[in-house]
Scaffold this active site. Sequence first.
Site, PDB file in Angstrom:
ATOM      1  N   HIS A 163       2.829 -33.993  33.792  1.00  0.00           N
ATOM      2  CA  HIS A 163       2.820 -35.111  32.843  1.00  0.00           C
ATOM      3  C   HIS A 163       3.882 -36.163  33.179  1.00  0.00           C
ATOM      4  CE1 HIS A 163      -0.172 -32.947  30.768  1.00  0.00           C
ATOM      5  NE2 HIS A 163       0.579 -32.267  29.926  1.00  0.00           N
ATOM      6  N   HIS A 197      -2.644 -36.285  23.915  1.00  0.00           N
ATOM      7  CA  HIS A 197      -2.314 -34.855  23.929  1.00  0.00           C
ATOM      8  C   HIS A 197      -2.110 -34.275  22.526  1.00  0.00           C
ATOM      9  CE1 HIS A 197      -0.948 -31.076  25.541  1.00  0.00           C
ATOM     10  NE2 HIS A 197      -0.730 -31.554  26.759  1.00  0.00           N
ATOM     11  N   GLU A 250      -8.100 -32.944  26.395  1.00  0.00           N
ATOM     12  CA  GLU A 250      -7.484 -34.109  27.008  1.00  0.00           C
ATOM     13  C   GLU A 250      -8.469 -34.751  27.984  1.00  0.00           C
ATOM     14  OE1 GLU A 250      -3.545 -32.648  28.574  1.00  0.00           O
ATOM     15  OE2 GLU A 250      -4.317 -30.862  27.539  1.00  0.00           O
TER      16      GLU A 250
END
Length: 387
Positions: free
Chosen positions: A142, A216, A352
């Site tokens: 991420h 998320h 996601e």
Amino acid sequence: MRQRDIVRDIVRFYMILFSLVVLATGPVRAASSPGKPMIEKTTFGKTPDGQSVDLYTLTNSHRVEVRVMNYGGIVVSLRVPDKNGKLDDIVLGYDNFAGYLDNKPYFGAIIGRYGNRIAGAEFTLDGTTYHLAKNNGPNSLHSGFKGFNKVLWNAGPFTQEHAVGVVFTYTSKDGEEGFPGNLKTKITYTLTDQNELEFACEATTDKATPINLTHHSYFNLRGEGNGDVLNHEIMLNADRFLVVGAGLIPSGELRSVAGTPLDFRKSHAIGARINDAYEQLVAGGGYDHTFVLNHKGRDLVLGAKVREPETGRVLEVSTTEPSLQFYTGNFLDGSLGKNGHHYAKRSAFCLEAQHFPDSPNHPEFPSTILRPGQTFHSRTVYKFSAE
């Protein structure tokens, strides 16, 4: 005369009683009748360097409510009705801003520049090798230690006749977390009167760079902190998934879901096969896999439908992205969240919408490279209903 007084008193009594009933039932009718979409801005806290953090409460005409803050573009709460009209908050998070400063699960956040993992925390682009932060073993997850989930975005609220929302903008500087190019990003959250929450992305760059933006939120359709999600029934519109190895890095193989516990083309309970001795479930500690959606082009396609039998709540996720990461909260460890709730393993799921993980190191995957002169676009719509 005495009889007339008695009649008069009886009439007066019933008139008073009728007035009390009207007063008692009036607000109920007003609350249940459609209203106008509304937005409210409040202060949610301050960053360690003293910057104000704002919270935007979006409410549609059916009382569906989303609270999102400009720090990380984080959805703090999402209240939707069940089959009886009861509103509950269905996303995990924290009671106050302080909790989000160490938001290891990435609750509710905008993820970027690059969502998911990049193997070895490096990639080569146009002959140059770029080194990223190693924040997930030897890999980058991420976008490193300070991704888009930990920056303060500029915010612009807006209202429309049948919708309300916030536009967040942020410019990621060349070299931020190791990525090349000045990346200008615009994220728009829109709550509609169709009980849809849209997550729309747009970005441009002055130097070639990878981009993989996603949202998320962790969902529990029974209500956050209300047990696990193993009884939730899910359909995934995907014939294939990405095989992962050590560190959940994709091997490059796109495997058919047929004959595997990852076949959700027909709806199954999340917990029905999650503990099967299938090597991919063992590798992920449950479901933590990229499902390749059955669509071509850039139009919205239904990627997933989730139903919770007890409350009747339904979540449908449609997206222009090529895949959905289906994650069953395998790394949740019982830490404290909202309302005194401890979030245990598998107490939520994520869907996601994104491109494939580690795409910069897999030229056979759909490209995630954005170049000068191009504009990145994507849309994901979370639609809520009850059956």
